[in-house]
Each structure stands twice: as structure tokens, then as C-alpha cells.
Design a protein around this motif. Sequence first.
Motif, PDB file in Angstrom:
ATOM      1  N   HIS A 224       0.834  -1.205   0.000  1.00  0.00           N
ATOM      2  CA  HIS A 224       0.000   0.000   0.000  1.00  0.00           C
ATOM      3  C   HIS A 224       0.867   1.253   0.000  1.00  0.00           C
ATOM      4  O   HIS A 224       0.403   2.332   0.356  1.00  0.00           O
ATOM      5  N   SER A 225       2.118   1.079  -0.391  1.00  0.00           N
ATOM      6  CA  SER A 225       3.050   2.202  -0.392  1.00  0.00           C
ATOM      7  C   SER A 225       4.114   1.945  -1.451  1.00  0.00           C
ATOM      8  O   SER A 225       4.232   0.838  -1.965  1.00  0.00           O
ATOM      9  N   TRP A 226       4.894   2.970  -1.767  1.00  0.00           N
ATOM     10  CA  TRP A 226       5.985   2.760  -2.713  1.00  0.00           C
ATOM     11  C   TRP A 226       7.333   2.963  -2.040  1.00  0.00           C
ATOM     12  O   TRP A 226       8.309   3.324  -2.661  1.00  0.00           O
ATOM     13  N   ASP A 227       7.371   2.680  -0.739  1.00  0.00           N
ATOM     14  CA  ASP A 227       8.652   2.648  -0.043  1.00  0.00           C
ATOM     15  C   ASP A 227       9.344   1.322  -0.358  1.00  0.00           C
ATOM     16  O   ASP A 227       8.831   0.488  -1.123  1.00  0.00           O
ATOM     17  N   GLU A 228      10.521   1.114   0.220  1.00  0.00           N
ATOM     18  CA  GLU A 228      11.310  -0.080  -0.113  1.00  0.00           C
ATOM     19  C   GLU A 228      10.561  -1.363   0.210  1.00  0.00           C
ATOM     20  O   GLU A 228      10.574  -2.318  -0.576  1.00  0.00           O
ATOM     21  N   ALA A 229       9.868  -1.388   1.353  1.00  0.00           N
ATOM     22  CA  ALA A 229       9.150  -2.601   1.737  1.00  0.00           C
ATOM     23  C   ALA A 229       8.007  -2.893   0.777  1.00  0.00           C
ATOM     24  O   ALA A 229       7.791  -4.038   0.355  1.00  0.00           O
ATOM     25  N   GLY A 230       7.249  -1.855   0.414  1.00  0.00           N
ATOM     26  CA  GLY A 230       6.126  -2.055  -0.485  1.00  0.00           C
ATOM     27  C   GLY A 230       6.563  -2.503  -1.862  1.00  0.00           C
ATOM     28  O   GLY A 230       6.023  -3.465  -2.427  1.00  0.00           O
ATOM     29  N   LEU A 231       7.555  -1.836  -2.429  1.00  0.00           N
ATOM     30  CA  LEU A 231       8.026  -2.197  -3.760  1.00  0.00           C
ATOM     31  C   LEU A 231       8.691  -3.563  -3.773  1.00  0.00           C
ATOM     32  O   LEU A 231       8.588  -4.303  -4.756  1.00  0.00           O
ATOM     33  N   SER A 232       9.355  -3.921  -2.687  1.00  0.00           N
ATOM     34  CA  SER A 232       9.988  -5.238  -2.617  1.00  0.00           C
ATOM     35  C   SER A 232       8.942  -6.340  -2.675  1.00  0.00           C
ATOM     36  O   SER A 232       9.125  -7.347  -3.368  1.00  0.00           O
ATOM     37  N   TYR A 301      -4.242   7.802  -4.721  1.00  0.00           N
ATOM     38  CA  TYR A 301      -3.633   7.607  -6.044  1.00  0.00           C
ATOM     39  C   TYR A 301      -2.771   8.786  -6.467  1.00  0.00           C
ATOM     40  O   TYR A 301      -1.798   8.607  -7.203  1.00  0.00           O
ATOM     41  N   ARG A 302      -3.089   9.962  -6.014  1.00  0.00           N
ATOM     42  CA  ARG A 302      -2.220  11.113  -6.289  1.00  0.00           C
ATOM     43  C   ARG A 302      -0.825  10.877  -5.714  1.00  0.00           C
ATOM     44  O   ARG A 302       0.180  11.281  -6.299  1.00  0.00           O
ATOM     45  N   GLY A 303      -0.772  10.166  -4.579  1.00  0.00           N
ATOM     46  CA  GLY A 303       0.509   9.934  -3.924  1.00  0.00           C
ATOM     47  C   GLY A 303       1.241   8.687  -4.367  1.00  0.00           C
ATOM     48  O   GLY A 303       2.456   8.579  -4.141  1.00  0.00           O
ATOM     49  N   ILE A 304       0.537   7.731  -5.021  1.00  0.00           N
ATOM     50  CA  ILE A 304       1.189   6.455  -5.317  1.00  0.00           C
ATOM     51  C   ILE A 304       1.228   6.111  -6.802  1.00  0.00           C
ATOM     52  O   ILE A 304       1.986   5.232  -7.221  1.00  0.00           O
ATOM     53  N   SER A 305       0.445   6.775  -7.630  1.00  0.00           N
ATOM     54  CA  SER A 305       0.458   6.475  -9.065  1.00  0.00           C
ATOM     55  C   SER A 305       1.861   6.631  -9.634  1.00  0.00           C
ATOM     56  O   SER A 305       2.579   7.580  -9.299  1.00  0.00           O
ATOM     57  N   PRO A 306       2.284   5.710 -10.498  1.00  0.00           N
ATOM     58  CA  PRO A 306       3.621   5.823 -11.103  1.00  0.00           C
ATOM     59  C   PRO A 306       3.851   7.147 -11.828  1.00  0.00           C
ATOM     60  O   PRO A 306       4.995   7.572 -11.969  1.00  0.00           O
ATOM     61  N   LEU A 307       2.778   7.809 -12.283  1.00  0.00           N
ATOM     62  CA  LEU A 307       2.933   9.058 -13.008  1.00  0.00           C
ATOM     63  C   LEU A 307       2.897  10.282 -12.097  1.00  0.00           C
ATOM     64  O   LEU A 307       3.010  11.411 -12.583  1.00  0.00           O
ATOM     65  N   SER A 308       2.734  10.075 -10.785  1.00  0.00           N
ATOM     66  CA  SER A 308       2.668  11.238  -9.898  1.00  0.00           C
ATOM     67  C   SER A 308       3.374  11.046  -8.563  1.00  0.00           C
ATOM     68  O   SER A 308       3.325  11.931  -7.716  1.00  0.00           O
ATOM     69  N   ARG A 309       4.029   9.906  -8.362  1.00  0.00           N
ATOM     70  CA  ARG A 309       4.667   9.659  -7.066  1.00  0.00           C
ATOM     71  C   ARG A 309       5.638  10.767  -6.677  1.00  0.00           C
ATOM     72  O   ARG A 309       5.632  11.260  -5.549  1.00  0.00           O
ATOM     73  N   ARG A 310       6.477  11.131  -7.611  1.00  0.00           N
ATOM     74  CA  ARG A 310       7.530  12.104  -7.300  1.00  0.00           C
ATOM     75  C   ARG A 310       7.081  13.540  -7.532  1.00  0.00           C
ATOM     76  O   ARG A 310       7.606  14.464  -6.911  1.00  0.00           O
ATOM     77  N   ASP A 311       6.126  13.733  -8.418  1.00  0.00           N
ATOM     78  CA  ASP A 311       5.626  15.074  -8.688  1.00  0.00           C
ATOM     79  C   ASP A 311       4.156  14.962  -9.086  1.00  0.00           C
ATOM     80  O   ASP A 311       3.840  14.784 -10.265  1.00  0.00           O
ATOM     81  N   PRO A 312       3.232  15.098  -8.114  1.00  0.00           N
ATOM     82  CA  PRO A 312       1.809  14.950  -8.425  1.00  0.00           C
ATOM     83  C   PRO A 312       1.284  15.970  -9.427  1.00  0.00           C
ATOM     84  O   PRO A 312       0.233  15.764 -10.022  1.00  0.00           O
ATOM     85  N   ASP A 313       2.015  17.061  -9.609  1.00  0.00           N
ATOM     86  CA  ASP A 313       1.569  18.100 -10.525  1.00  0.00           C
ATOM     87  C   ASP A 313       2.356  18.111 -11.837  1.00  0.00           C
ATOM     88  O   ASP A 313       2.308  19.088 -12.594  1.00  0.00           O
ATOM     89  N   ALA A 314       3.084  17.030 -12.104  1.00  0.00           N
ATOM     90  CA  ALA A 314       3.861  16.942 -13.341  1.00  0.00           C
ATOM     91  C   ALA A 314       2.943  17.007 -14.551  1.00  0.00           C
ATOM     92  O   ALA A 314       1.756  16.662 -14.488  1.00  0.00           O
ATOM     93  N   ALA A 315       3.501  17.437 -15.667  1.00  0.00           N
ATOM     94  CA  ALA A 315       2.701  17.623 -16.886  1.00  0.00           C
ATOM     95  C   ALA A 315       2.065  16.323 -17.357  1.00  0.00           C
ATOM     96  O   ALA A 315       0.974  16.334 -17.948  1.00  0.00           O
ATOM     97  N   ASP A 316       2.732  15.182 -17.125  1.00  0.00           N
ATOM     98  CA  ASP A 316       2.194  13.907 -17.595  1.00  0.00           C
ATOM     99  C   ASP A 316       1.479  13.127 -16.503  1.00  0.00           C
ATOM    100  O   ASP A 316       1.148  11.961 -16.676  1.00  0.00           O
ATOM    101  N   ALA A 317       1.220  13.755 -15.355  1.00  0.00           N
ATOM    102  CA  ALA A 317       0.515  13.082 -14.266  1.00  0.00           C
ATOM    103  C   ALA A 317      -0.989  13.072 -14.543  1.00  0.00           C
ATOM    104  O   ALA A 317      -1.519  13.940 -15.250  1.00  0.00           O
TER     105      ALA A 317
END
Length: 437
Positions: A224-232, A301-317
Motif C-alpha cells: 500500500h506504499s511505494w517505499d522499499e518494503a512495499g516495492l519489494s 492515487y495522487r501519492g502512489i500512481s507511477p505518473l505522480s509519485r515524485r511530482d503529483p503536478d507533473a505535466a504527464d501526471a
Amino acid sequence: MGEGQSPRLGINHTAVAELETEVLDWRHKAVPAAQHGRTAAEFGSGSLRLSDLQTPLLTLDAAALTGNVARMARWCAEHGVRLAPHGKTTMAPALWAAQLEAGAWGITLANAAQLRVARRFGVRTLMLANGLTDPSAIRWVADQVAAGARIVSWVDSVAGVDRLQRVLDAAGAGSLEVLVEIGGRGGRTGARGVDAARTVAEAVRAASRLRLGGIGGYEGALAHSWDEAGLSAVRGYLGDFRHLHETLAGDDTYETDEVILTAGGSAYFDDVVEILGPCAGSGVEVILRSGAYVIHDDGFYRGISPLSRRDPDAADAFVSAMRFWARVVSRTEPGLAILEGGKRDLPFDEGLPIPLGIGGELGQPLRPLPGAAITAVNDQHAFLCYSDELDVRPGDVVLLGLSHPCTALDKWTLMPVLDSVADPVDPVVVGTVRTFF
């Protein structure tokens, strides 16, 4: 093929268009009494504005819907995978049609009742991301397949295989296409591990009324997260998924020329493509099932989507296409206002709503609510806590951002669609979205 059926898009556009002829009345809580008697087409014709509506209200944004559908279709095309969006997020045939028109392989659903909705609107290619165990549902799916639909379901145990075989035998039905589902420890459904899944696959191969078409699974149940434990956890599971595919392919276990490998919700579809994507080609289709992306949100989803994890306001988010409007109905304690919308109107399971602004009326400019928060929701009310210096009065309209579209749209039979590009303050109602939960 029925009237209005598109051979290319696999949905009955006539049936979808007929939703616009529905007469709106007391059954549609988003529609003010003054608009009862109008059809959905009239309601969404551009003659009304946000200021003509009433609260509490969930609205959708036209530009966000269109942009999200196009963005996901483009991402899949660029990465060489297909998409069968999970239709249970919206249960909205008009949105399914838009997704199919953008190139979706088919529509994914979760149970037989949802499949019946899809078949009512002529969807021809469907994936049931679940096992069939109810006898009447098994027989109904077999009948739909015999009538020309393609419905691919899952199975995760030898007992499940045996049950399907017995029911189909008793009905004298034809064969069903199934995927063996692999799960992970602590997850939801799915055979636990490669060896167990391989045993199920062999049972399917031995069943005369089943055909093994590939592998299905869902990585989102494991993290339920994209930290190391979740991604692992996610990536370890996907590694097992790929190993199972390579084993079954090496043993020539599949019974199809078009093997389906399907995983991928709206949180980790980039990891799915990285690990399973290289398997695509030479008779293998990798199919994502992301569903929440079309609506997106201001929370989970704003916080975990692959297109917005690092920048929720990115142009391609992705952009949240849903907004909730509620009035202050009570303000009897300092710093506490009670809003009229609650659990019956908005989602709360993946985070509480987020105050985005406040105004005197619908369709008037909003001012910010710095430091304000929704701290709790009851069935029909929400608790808005705010600093004493803010001016909050009964009747004020509060705009809320929401988290988790899957439990937002199910509370509304019909939602107005707004054009916030032309007028972001008092947008025009340019359409409606009808749901069937």
C-alpha cells in the motif's frame, strides 16, 4: 451483432447513447428538484452551470476525464502492453466506451452482476478478475460465450477447477477460457506460489471444459506504499508471476495461441511492465487492468500512481476528475463546522476528504482554508476543523478533494460533468455520467 454494435470497439453505442434519454427525477440525488423532468441530454446540454445545482454534490471534470483516458492509452502504447481497465471503478458504460475507443483490449469486472451490466451495453470482450463459483453465474457466462462474447475468468485452486467442470458438465455447456491466478502470502485470492499455481494449471489442462489461456494476478493486494518494503513485496510477487509463465510455456501447458499475462492496478503498473513487459510478443499479450486512473483522486492515487509519485503536478501526471461540494450546516463550536456530506456521499476508506476552498455559494470564487482538515465523517455529515481566524458561516460551500474513486462513484447514480476550462469558477454542465452499481 446487435444494432449499434461496433465491431472495432466492442460496445453497443446505441445502448450507451440511450442513457441520454433517461428522464431525471427524485432517483438522481445530484439533480435539483427544479430540473426534474428533463432528460440527461437536456441537463448536460450546456444550459446549466454549477451555480444552478445543489449540495451535497459530486461533479466530474470533462477535461480531466478526457486527458486521463488519453494519457493512459498513450503510456500503454509506448510500453508495448494492452489495457483492460477495471470497469468496477466507475460502472459507467459511457466511460467504458471512451476507454475502448482509446484502444482498450476489453473491460475488466469483478463479479457476475457487473458482467451483466457490461453485456447489457454490448461489451464483447471481458475479463472477470475473479473465480466463478456460483452455479447460475457459471451457466450464464457459458451461455454468453456461446452467444459470441469473450469472457476470460480466473481460477486459483484444483477444487475451483473441479467445480467449474462439474457445473459445465451438468449443463452440457461448451468450454470456458480461464487464467490460473497466482497470489502472494498475505494477499487476497490466488494460488500461493509457483508450485501451487502450476498444479492448478495442470488441473485446468486436464479439464475437458476449460482452456488455459494464461496467468492472472493482482500485485496491489500485497502493498500500500511505494517505499522499499512495499516495492519489494510487489516486485518479488511479479518475479514469481514471470517464473510461473516461463515454466508453463516451457512445459507447453497453455492451450491458446494468444497467452494472456495480466496484472497491474493503478498503483504499480510501471513495475508490472518492467518485469512482465519483456514477455510480450510471440503470442503473449501483457494486459494491465488499471481502473482508478480515469477518475484519479487528490489522495491515495495522487501519492502512489507511477505518473505522480515524485511530482503529483507533473505535466504527464493524471488529474483528479472528481470534486465534492458541501455546505456548512452547523457551526456551534469555535473552530468546528459540520458539513452536510458524509459516508453516504463520499469515500473515506483511503483517507478523509481534503478541504480545497470555501465560498459563499456554488459558482462563486473560492478562498483557501489554510490548516483546515476533515477529522471525521458520519453517515451524512463531515467534521471540518479550522483555525479561529478563518471566517466560516452556515450556508458556505466547501470544496473537498477526495481519495479513492472506487468508493466515490458508487454513491451516485448520475454525476454532472463540468467544463472547468472555459470557466473555472462557475463552469457549464456539459454532460452527465450514469453509473450502475
